[in-house]
Scaffold this motif. Sequence first.
Motif, PDB file in Angstrom:
ATOM      1  N   ARG A 108       0.876  -1.186   0.000  1.00 34.63           N
ATOM      2  CA  ARG A 108       0.000   0.000   0.000  1.00 34.63           C
ATOM      3  C   ARG A 108       0.905   1.225   0.000  1.00 34.63           C
ATOM      4  N   ARG A 109       0.705   2.093  -0.992  1.00 35.60           N
ATOM      5  CA  ARG A 109       1.648   3.178  -1.258  1.00 35.60           C
ATOM      6  C   ARG A 109       1.649   4.251  -0.166  1.00 35.60           C
ATOM      7  N   ALA A 110       2.851   4.594   0.292  1.00 35.45           N
ATOM      8  CA  ALA A 110       3.039   5.652   1.294  1.00 35.45           C
ATOM      9  C   ALA A 110       3.402   6.978   0.636  1.00 35.45           C
ATOM     10  N   ILE A 111       3.491   6.978  -0.696  1.00 28.75           N
ATOM     11  CA  ILE A 111       3.909   8.193  -1.422  1.00 28.75           C
ATOM     12  C   ILE A 111       2.958   8.439  -2.587  1.00 28.75           C
ATOM     13  N   GLU A 112       2.936   9.702  -3.027  1.00 32.13           N
ATOM     14  CA  GLU A 112       2.203  10.042  -4.243  1.00 32.13           C
ATOM     15  C   GLU A 112       3.015   9.599  -5.456  1.00 32.13           C
ATOM     16  N   PRO A 113       2.440   9.328  -6.610  1.00 25.90           N
ATOM     17  CA  PRO A 113       0.997   9.360  -6.849  1.00 25.90           C
ATOM     18  C   PRO A 113       0.292   8.123  -6.278  1.00 25.90           C
ATOM     19  N   ARG A 114      -1.022   8.283  -6.023  1.00 26.29           N
ATOM     20  CA  ARG A 114      -1.862   7.163  -5.601  1.00 26.29           C
ATOM     21  C   ARG A 114      -1.519   6.701  -4.185  1.00 26.29           C
ATOM     22  N   LEU A 115      -1.208   7.653  -3.311  1.00 25.80           N
ATOM     23  CA  LEU A 115      -0.962   7.340  -1.903  1.00 25.80           C
ATOM     24  C   LEU A 115      -2.172   6.596  -1.330  1.00 25.80           C
ATOM     25  N   GLY A 116      -1.900   5.524  -0.581  1.00 28.53           N
ATOM     26  CA  GLY A 116      -2.980   4.771   0.057  1.00 28.53           C
ATOM     27  C   GLY A 116      -3.534   3.640  -0.791  1.00 28.53           C
ATOM     28  N   TYR A 117      -3.179   3.604  -2.081  1.00 27.98           N
ATOM     29  CA  TYR A 117      -3.668   2.538  -2.969  1.00 27.98           C
ATOM     30  C   TYR A 117      -2.646   1.397  -3.039  1.00 27.98           C
ATOM     31  N   TRP A 118      -3.122   0.242  -3.459  1.00 29.94           N
ATOM     32  CA  TRP A 118      -2.310  -0.971  -3.482  1.00 29.94           C
ATOM     33  C   TRP A 118      -1.629  -1.169  -4.831  1.00 29.94           C
ATOM     34  N   THR A 119      -0.407  -1.676  -4.782  1.00 32.04           N
ATOM     35  CA  THR A 119       0.347  -1.923  -6.017  1.00 32.04           C
ATOM     36  C   THR A 119       1.242  -3.147  -5.863  1.00 32.04           C
ATOM     37  N   LEU A 120       1.645  -3.718  -6.975  1.00 34.93           N
ATOM     38  CA  LEU A 120       2.753  -4.668  -6.957  1.00 34.93           C
ATOM     39  C   LEU A 120       4.037  -3.884  -6.701  1.00 34.93           C
ATOM     40  N   PRO A 121       5.033  -4.490  -6.028  1.00 38.98           N
ATOM     41  CA  PRO A 121       6.297  -3.783  -5.861  1.00 38.98           C
ATOM     42  C   PRO A 121       6.921  -3.502  -7.228  1.00 38.98           C
ATOM     43  N   ALA A 122       7.236  -2.225  -7.491  1.00 39.02           N
ATOM     44  CA  ALA A 122       7.753  -1.807  -8.801  1.00 39.02           C
ATOM     45  C   ALA A 122       8.282  -0.390  -8.697  1.00 39.02           C
ATOM     46  N   GLY A 123       9.157  -0.026  -9.626  1.00 42.40           N
ATOM     47  CA  GLY A 123       9.664   1.336  -9.627  1.00 42.40           C
ATOM     48  C   GLY A 123      10.552   1.582 -10.827  1.00 42.40           C
ATOM     49  N   PHE A 124      11.068   2.797 -10.920  1.00 38.61           N
ATOM     50  CA  PHE A 124      11.880   3.171 -12.069  1.00 38.61           C
ATOM     51  C   PHE A 124      13.182   2.368 -12.110  1.00 38.61           C
ATOM     52  N   MET A 125      13.453   1.781 -13.262  1.00 35.99           N
ATOM     53  CA  MET A 125      14.724   1.098 -13.494  1.00 35.99           C
ATOM     54  C   MET A 125      15.867   2.112 -13.433  1.00 35.99           C
ATOM     55  N   GLU A 126      16.989   1.706 -12.855  1.00 34.07           N
ATOM     56  CA  GLU A 126      18.159   2.586 -12.719  1.00 34.07           C
ATOM     57  C   GLU A 126      19.211   2.235 -13.773  1.00 34.07           C
ATOM     58  N   ASN A 127      20.047   3.223 -14.090  1.00 38.23           N
ATOM     59  CA  ASN A 127      21.211   2.950 -14.945  1.00 38.23           C
ATOM     60  C   ASN A 127      22.080   1.864 -14.319  1.00 38.23           C
ATOM     61  N   GLU A 128      22.788   1.125 -15.142  1.00 37.41           N
ATOM     62  CA  GLU A 128      23.746   0.083 -14.717  1.00 37.41           C
ATOM     63  C   GLU A 128      23.087  -1.203 -14.233  1.00 37.41           C
ATOM     64  N   GLU A 129      21.755  -1.268 -14.183  1.00 38.81           N
ATOM     65  CA  GLU A 129      21.126  -2.520 -13.766  1.00 38.81           C
ATOM     66  C   GLU A 129      20.335  -3.120 -14.924  1.00 38.81           C
ATOM     67  N   THR A 130      20.019  -4.436 -14.799  1.00 40.12           N
ATOM     68  CA  THR A 130      19.158  -5.096 -15.779  1.00 40.12           C
ATOM     69  C   THR A 130      17.707  -4.983 -15.299  1.00 40.12           C
ATOM     70  N   THR A 131      16.777  -5.344 -16.180  1.00 43.80           N
ATOM     71  CA  THR A 131      15.365  -5.308 -15.789  1.00 43.80           C
ATOM     72  C   THR A 131      15.110  -6.262 -14.614  1.00 43.80           C
ATOM     73  N   ALA A 132      15.780  -7.421 -14.598  1.00 45.99           N
ATOM     74  CA  ALA A 132      15.607  -8.363 -13.483  1.00 45.99           C
ATOM     75  C   ALA A 132      16.178  -7.784 -12.190  1.00 45.99           C
ATOM     76  N   ASP A 133      17.362  -7.142 -12.285  1.00 45.18           N
ATOM     77  CA  ASP A 133      17.925  -6.450 -11.118  1.00 45.18           C
ATOM     78  C   ASP A 133      16.913  -5.461 -10.542  1.00 45.18           C
ATOM     79  N   ALA A 134      16.279  -4.699 -11.420  1.00 45.56           N
ATOM     80  CA  ALA A 134      15.335  -3.664 -10.983  1.00 45.56           C
ATOM     81  C   ALA A 134      14.134  -4.282 -10.268  1.00 45.56           C
ATOM     82  N   ALA A 135      13.609  -5.375 -10.811  1.00 38.87           N
ATOM     83  CA  ALA A 135      12.449  -6.038 -10.196  1.00 38.87           C
ATOM     84  C   ALA A 135      12.800  -6.557  -8.802  1.00 38.87           C
TER      85      ALA A 135
END
Lengths: 191, 191
Positions: free
Chosen positions: A59-86
């Motif tokens: 349940r998100r503690a930050i905007e956008p969509r504070l208080g709503y439920w999500t799968l764990p996810a976020g912006f991929m960073e430089n130097e990592e792979t998509t699997a690293d990011a997940a």
Amino acid sequence: MKFCSECAHPVALMTPPGDNRLRYVCSQCGVIHYQNPKLVVGAIPVWDQDGDTQVLLCRRAIEPRLGYWTLPAGFMENEETTADAALRETVEEAGANIQLHDLFSMMNVPHVHQVHLFYRATLLDLNYLAGIESLEVAMFTESTMPWKDIAFPTVTETLKHFFADMRKVREGAPFGFHARDIMKPMRAATE
Amino acid sequence: MKFCSECAHPVALMTPPGDNRLRYVCSQCGVIHYQNPKLVVGAIPVWDQDGDTQVLLCRRAIEPRLGYWTLPAGFMENEETTADAALRETVEEAGANIQLHDLFSMMNVPHVHQVHLFYRATLLDLNYLAGIESLEVAMFTESTMPWKDIAFPTVTETLKHFFADMRKVREGAPFGFHARDIMKPMRAATE
């Protein structure tokens, strides 16, 4: 973007020679500042016991969509792979130990310049703990899932595909890969 | 990045509070300038006749890898979907009319902060024409393919998977989806 990040001169929005799109261009040093879509990468952490499939949500503690439920996810960073990011986002937001499997969904969200990727994952234990970007972390079955309080359409779509695939997987089929485009909702014609 | 694109003040490389990575931060207006991987999206345009499978490649007229062969591909733009990007790049670089099929490969290239996606596609006619970023456009079978002169490892990997899958497809199997990480080659230990 107002100023050139290389020389601090004001930038202008113009179509460079040989290009066909508006870009922020610096008339002093000539740099063209391209802007491109970002990848948001996450996991579908699954706990499967006695034929009861549960998925971990935050349940998100930050905007956008504070208080709503999500799968764990976020912006991929430089130097990592998509699997690293997940993996990283699942640790950061849910403190969860997972084993990652195949990529499950790819959702284009062109109006916000994003592409969302979700990997299937197995939750290795129940020692999860909400990170600073989560109010709480909990597991839900398809029927207890807070469908009306999911933060983002890409998460709702991914979860729907996941539970639909689970029914086929129990009968011996493999998981699918689901690619979808989430377009901006059109206003009703009468508005 | 040297200056803040919002206020023109010099930026500093520092780890913002609550973060764990170095970012370009503006001490005047407080903006954090995140930098994230870019998507490179392309197509595998296929011409299949009399059991002879040919793939269209472009010879690069621009750096990097000028003079080498590549699948039509390029940086995804804001406001478009991954499929839009694959179609657009195929038109721009090869002037080719294609019908797009499923996503075929996803290749992480973390040391250059890129993720490459390639879609399978059917070439609808042979009226292709090199765009300004291509020296020439030509079709190759697996055996005539200029394997030693392919511009990028993600293209070589994608083409190898494609021809391997084609052999299975002729025997009734479906195409696969191929996810790989292309890591920077390590220097030999003796160097």
